[in-house]
Design a protein around this motif. Structure first.
Motif, PDB file in Angstrom:
ATOM      1  N   SER A 235       0.817  -1.213   0.000  1.00  0.00           N
ATOM      2  CA  SER A 235       0.000   0.000   0.000  1.00  0.00           C
ATOM      3  C   SER A 235       0.849   1.260   0.000  1.00  0.00           C
ATOM      4  CB  SER A 235      -0.920   0.007   1.227  1.00  0.00           C
ATOM      5  OG  SER A 235      -0.165  -0.045   2.422  1.00  0.00           O
ATOM      6  N   GLN A 236       2.172   1.107   0.198  1.00  0.00           N
ATOM      7  CA  GLN A 236       3.075   2.249   0.188  1.00  0.00           C
ATOM      8  C   GLN A 236       4.189   2.094  -0.843  1.00  0.00           C
ATOM      9  OE1 GLN A 236       4.210   3.880   4.008  1.00  0.00           O
ATOM     10  NE2 GLN A 236       2.484   2.876   5.012  1.00  0.00           N
ATOM     11  N   GLY A 237       3.900   1.361  -1.902  1.00  0.00           N
ATOM     12  CA  GLY A 237       4.839   1.247  -3.000  1.00  0.00           C
ATOM     13  C   GLY A 237       5.468  -0.122  -3.161  1.00  0.00           C
ATOM     14  N   LEU A 238       6.315  -0.217  -4.172  1.00  0.00           N
ATOM     15  CA  LEU A 238       7.020  -1.456  -4.471  1.00  0.00           C
ATOM     16  C   LEU A 238       8.215  -1.604  -3.530  1.00  0.00           C
ATOM     17  CD1 LEU A 238       6.538  -3.613  -6.697  1.00  0.00           C
ATOM     18  CD2 LEU A 238       8.351  -2.515  -8.015  1.00  0.00           C
ATOM     19  N   CYS A 256      12.734   1.127  -7.778  1.00  0.00           N
ATOM     20  CA  CYS A 256      12.616   1.830  -9.061  1.00  0.00           C
ATOM     21  C   CYS A 256      13.300   3.179  -8.951  1.00  0.00           C
ATOM     22  CB  CYS A 256      11.157   1.992  -9.448  1.00  0.00           C
ATOM     23  SG  CYS A 256      10.319   0.435  -9.703  1.00  0.00           S
ATOM     24  N   ASP A 257      14.604   3.171  -8.919  1.00  0.00           N
ATOM     25  CA  ASP A 257      15.381   4.398  -8.803  1.00  0.00           C
ATOM     26  C   ASP A 257      15.136   5.289 -10.022  1.00  0.00           C
ATOM     27  OD1 ASP A 257      17.166   6.251  -7.883  1.00  0.00           O
ATOM     28  OD2 ASP A 257      18.921   5.225  -8.683  1.00  0.00           O
ATOM     29  N   GLY A 258      14.750   6.533  -9.786  1.00  0.00           N
ATOM     30  CA  GLY A 258      14.462   7.441 -10.883  1.00  0.00           C
ATOM     31  C   GLY A 258      12.994   7.497 -11.250  1.00  0.00           C
ATOM     32  N   PHE A 259      12.190   6.628 -10.635  1.00  0.00           N
ATOM     33  CA  PHE A 259      10.744   6.653 -10.865  1.00  0.00           C
ATOM     34  C   PHE A 259      10.059   6.426  -9.529  1.00  0.00           C
ATOM     35  CE2 PHE A 259       6.686   5.321 -12.798  1.00  0.00           C
ATOM     36  CZ  PHE A 259       6.570   6.311 -13.755  1.00  0.00           C
ATOM     37  N   ASP A 260      10.193   7.422  -8.650  1.00  0.00           N
ATOM     38  CA  ASP A 260       9.792   7.281  -7.253  1.00  0.00           C
ATOM     39  C   ASP A 260       8.307   7.043  -7.050  1.00  0.00           C
ATOM     40  OD1 ASP A 260      12.380   7.555  -6.448  1.00  0.00           O
ATOM     41  OD2 ASP A 260      12.256   9.710  -6.073  1.00  0.00           O
ATOM     42  N   LYS A 261       7.503   7.397  -8.031  1.00  0.00           N
ATOM     43  CA  LYS A 261       6.057   7.238  -7.886  1.00  0.00           C
ATOM     44  C   LYS A 261       5.681   5.808  -7.525  1.00  0.00           C
ATOM     45  CE  LYS A 261       1.745   8.366 -10.313  1.00  0.00           C
ATOM     46  NZ  LYS A 261       1.154   8.861 -11.582  1.00  0.00           N
ATOM     47  N   ASN A 263       7.538   3.723  -6.024  1.00  0.00           N
ATOM     48  CA  ASN A 263       8.095   3.382  -4.715  1.00  0.00           C
ATOM     49  C   ASN A 263       7.232   3.869  -3.561  1.00  0.00           C
ATOM     50  OD1 ASN A 263      10.410   2.265  -5.939  1.00  0.00           O
ATOM     51  ND2 ASN A 263      11.402   4.269  -6.026  1.00  0.00           N
ATOM     52  N   THR A 264       6.271   4.758  -3.848  1.00  0.00           N
ATOM     53  CA  THR A 264       5.504   5.376  -2.763  1.00  0.00           C
ATOM     54  C   THR A 264       3.994   5.218  -2.890  1.00  0.00           C
ATOM     55  OG1 THR A 264       5.566   7.497  -3.933  1.00  0.00           O
ATOM     56  CG2 THR A 264       7.296   7.090  -2.299  1.00  0.00           C
ATOM     57  N   GLU A 265       3.457   5.130  -4.126  1.00  0.00           N
ATOM     58  CA  GLU A 265       2.009   5.005  -4.263  1.00  0.00           C
ATOM     59  C   GLU A 265       1.580   3.551  -4.114  1.00  0.00           C
ATOM     60  OE1 GLU A 265       1.114   6.492  -8.147  1.00  0.00           O
ATOM     61  OE2 GLU A 265       1.371   4.541  -9.102  1.00  0.00           O
ATOM     62  N   SER A 266       0.323   3.349  -3.835  1.00  0.00           N
ATOM     63  CA  SER A 266      -0.181   1.997  -3.611  1.00  0.00           C
ATOM     64  C   SER A 266      -0.041   1.141  -4.866  1.00  0.00           C
ATOM     65  CB  SER A 266      -1.654   2.052  -3.203  1.00  0.00           C
ATOM     66  OG  SER A 266      -2.159   0.747  -2.976  1.00  0.00           O
ATOM     67  N   VAL A 267       0.607  -0.006  -4.721  1.00  0.00           N
ATOM     68  CA  VAL A 267       0.763  -0.974  -5.811  1.00  0.00           C
ATOM     69  C   VAL A 267      -0.168  -2.137  -5.522  1.00  0.00           C
ATOM     70  CG1 VAL A 267       2.347  -2.503  -7.033  1.00  0.00           C
ATOM     71  CG2 VAL A 267       3.153  -0.285  -6.210  1.00  0.00           C
ATOM     72  N   GLU A 268      -1.106  -2.364  -6.410  1.00  0.00           N
ATOM     73  CA  GLU A 268      -2.143  -3.363  -6.166  1.00  0.00           C
ATOM     74  C   GLU A 268      -1.704  -4.785  -6.520  1.00  0.00           C
ATOM     75  OE1 GLU A 268      -4.769  -2.636  -4.661  1.00  0.00           O
ATOM     76  OE2 GLU A 268      -5.008  -0.474  -4.889  1.00  0.00           O
ATOM     77  N   ALA A 269      -0.897  -4.926  -7.579  1.00  0.00           N
ATOM     78  CA  ALA A 269      -0.548  -6.275  -8.029  1.00  0.00           C
ATOM     79  C   ALA A 269       0.724  -6.249  -8.846  1.00  0.00           C
ATOM     80  CB  ALA A 269      -1.683  -6.871  -8.858  1.00  0.00           C
ATOM     81  N   ALA A 282      -0.489   0.019 -10.553  1.00  0.00           N
ATOM     82  CA  ALA A 282      -0.393   1.017  -9.491  1.00  0.00           C
ATOM     83  C   ALA A 282      -1.245   2.215  -9.849  1.00  0.00           C
ATOM     84  CB  ALA A 282       1.063   1.444  -9.295  1.00  0.00           C
ATOM     85  N   GLN A 283      -2.214   2.530  -8.989  1.00  0.00           N
ATOM     86  CA  GLN A 283      -3.099   3.663  -9.202  1.00  0.00           C
ATOM     87  C   GLN A 283      -3.740   3.609 -10.587  1.00  0.00           C
ATOM     88  OE1 GLN A 283      -4.050   5.599  -6.813  1.00  0.00           O
ATOM     89  NE2 GLN A 283      -2.647   4.827  -5.284  1.00  0.00           N
ATOM     90  N   SER A 284      -3.464   4.581 -11.450  1.00  0.00           N
ATOM     91  CA  SER A 284      -4.209   4.668 -12.704  1.00  0.00           C
ATOM     92  C   SER A 284      -3.525   4.006 -13.884  1.00  0.00           C
ATOM     93  CB  SER A 284      -4.461   6.145 -13.045  1.00  0.00           C
ATOM     94  OG  SER A 284      -3.236   6.831 -13.161  1.00  0.00           O
ATOM     95  N   ASN A 285      -2.358   3.433 -13.684  1.00  0.00           N
ATOM     96  CA  ASN A 285      -1.615   2.881 -14.818  1.00  0.00           C
ATOM     97  C   ASN A 285      -1.184   1.439 -14.594  1.00  0.00           C
ATOM     98  OD1 ASN A 285      -1.581   5.296 -16.403  1.00  0.00           O
ATOM     99  ND2 ASN A 285       0.029   6.101 -15.082  1.00  0.00           N
ATOM    100  N   LEU A 286      -0.969   0.743 -15.682  1.00  0.00           N
ATOM    101  CA  LEU A 286      -0.373  -0.586 -15.671  1.00  0.00           C
ATOM    102  C   LEU A 286       1.016  -0.447 -16.266  1.00  0.00           C
ATOM    103  CD1 LEU A 286      -0.597  -3.658 -15.301  1.00  0.00           C
ATOM    104  CD2 LEU A 286      -1.628  -3.779 -17.571  1.00  0.00           C
ATOM    105  N   TYR A 287       2.053  -0.689 -15.453  1.00  0.00           N
ATOM    106  CA  TYR A 287       3.431  -0.485 -15.868  1.00  0.00           C
ATOM    107  C   TYR A 287       4.078  -1.810 -16.259  1.00  0.00           C
ATOM    108  CZ  TYR A 287       2.846   3.968 -13.409  1.00  0.00           C
ATOM    109  OH  TYR A 287       2.399   5.191 -12.993  1.00  0.00           O
TER     110      TYR A 287
END
Length: 337
Positions: A235-238, A256-261, A263-269, A282-287
């Motif tokens: 719930s607080q990132g990867l 994910c060095d250089g892509f902190d989002k 590392n901090t936003e909720s990652v669902e799966a 994570a949130q609104s995107n599938l990475y």
């Protein structure tokens, strides 16, 4: 694999999805988990039972189904496959453990869970040899399939915070050394010897960089990147954890060095495709993380949030969708980058 990337140069791609909801035969729009058995069928756990999907239609297993498809409980939280006995074990938040024969498709077991606490609802489940570990709101119970009896409850770690979620078990898994990792939402991670049930390692929320400090750190999913390296969706990132046979652990809170989002936003799966590409919702995107160049690619899609385990099914990839009350599938293609 090391998830290190630069934030610039990311590519995005819009994907269309085919979605399945109650109109297509699901027992409920609230999907909790999707699982594929070794025969290739999908099992969709929902708030109102479980559904077997063959790619075209659904068979419903609910409290109100005909006798051979009738289960005890509604809100299904976990599905595990028992290849030795050709069964699927399923567990609801409230109710008994049921098993479904993979040979006949009929419900064959109905096991009552002994609870001493009115809030001891079930949340997750793990099959380790002939024993089922059950994660609840208040700790871990173990059912011995061979004897048909429950063992003494697992002893939780000492915790002085007394949070309401201190011993709420979000996830569990068995590692390459056959020991069990238990994820307590209000404490952290505890590794138990599978045979003696003794604690051999503790990783606290402080170690995992609990930024919010609410005592409610959610462990949503995990992926083994190698036998001794785990990626955690929280719930607080990867998060990434490396460990050796003696359980000397290194916790990496910014994989994910250089892509902190991420590392901090909720990652669902988190999941991996047959092409060894790691997908993270994570949130609104599938990475998507390229295994070689470590570039990030993401699908914007037309949904608010992707949620749930990625499942590959007939060259398509299946997710359940948050706030859209359905499951969806899309074709990723052979090249992500």
């Amino acid at each position: 694999m090391v998830l290190t990337t630069n934030a610039y140069g990311q590519k995005s791609e819009f994907k269309s999805f085919t979605k399945y909801a109650q109109q297509q035969g699901l027992s409920s729009y609230n999907i909790k988990k999707i699982f594929k058995d070794h025969r290739g069928f999908l099992w969709v756990a929902t708030q109102d039972g479980i559904n077997k999907f063959d790619g075209n239609s659904f068979i419903k297993y609910t409290h109100n189904s005909e006798a051979k498809h009738q289960i005890n409980g509604a809100d299904i939280r976990e599905i595990i496959e028992d290849s030795v006995h050709e069964k699927l074990w399923i567990i609801p938040t409230q109710g008994n453990i049921n098993s479904i024969s993979l040979l006949t498709g009929n419900v064959i077991d109905n096991i009552v869970i002994p609870y001493n606490d009115p809030e001891g609802w079930s949340l997750t489940m793990l099959l380790q040899k002939q024993k089922i570990w059950i994660g609840t709101f208040t700790g871990v119970k173990i059912y011995d399939i061979s004897t048909g009896k429950f063992e003494e409850d697992i002893k939780p770690p000492v915790n002085n915070t007394k949070n309401s979620t201190s011993f709420e078990v979000g996830k569990m898994f068995e590692d390459s050394h056959n020991n069990i990792w238990v994820f307590y939402c209000g404490y952290g991670i505890v590794v138990y010897k599978a045979d003696s049930k003794k604690i051999i390692k503790e990783i606290t929320l402080t170690d995992l960089n609990d930024i919010l400090k609410t005592g409610n750190f959610r462990f949503n999913d995990f992926l083994f990147n190698s036998p001794n390296e785990i990626l955690l969706a929280t719930s607080q990132g990867l998060r990434k954890i490396k460990f050796d046979e003696n359980y000397n652990c290194t916790v990496i809170n910014n994989p994910c060095d250089g892509f902190d989002k991420i590392n901090t936003e909720s990652v669902e799966a988190i999941g991996r495709t047959k092409n060894k590409v790691v997908l993270v919702s994570a949130q609104s995107n599938l990475y998507a993380f390229d295994n070689n160049s470590f570039k990030i690619h993401y699908y914007k899609g037309n949904y608010k949030r992707f949620r749930g385990k990625l499942v590959e099914f007939r060259s398509l990839y299946i997710y359940r969708l948050y706030r859209q009350y359905c499951m969806a599938r899309f074709r990723a293609g052979s090249q992500f980058f």
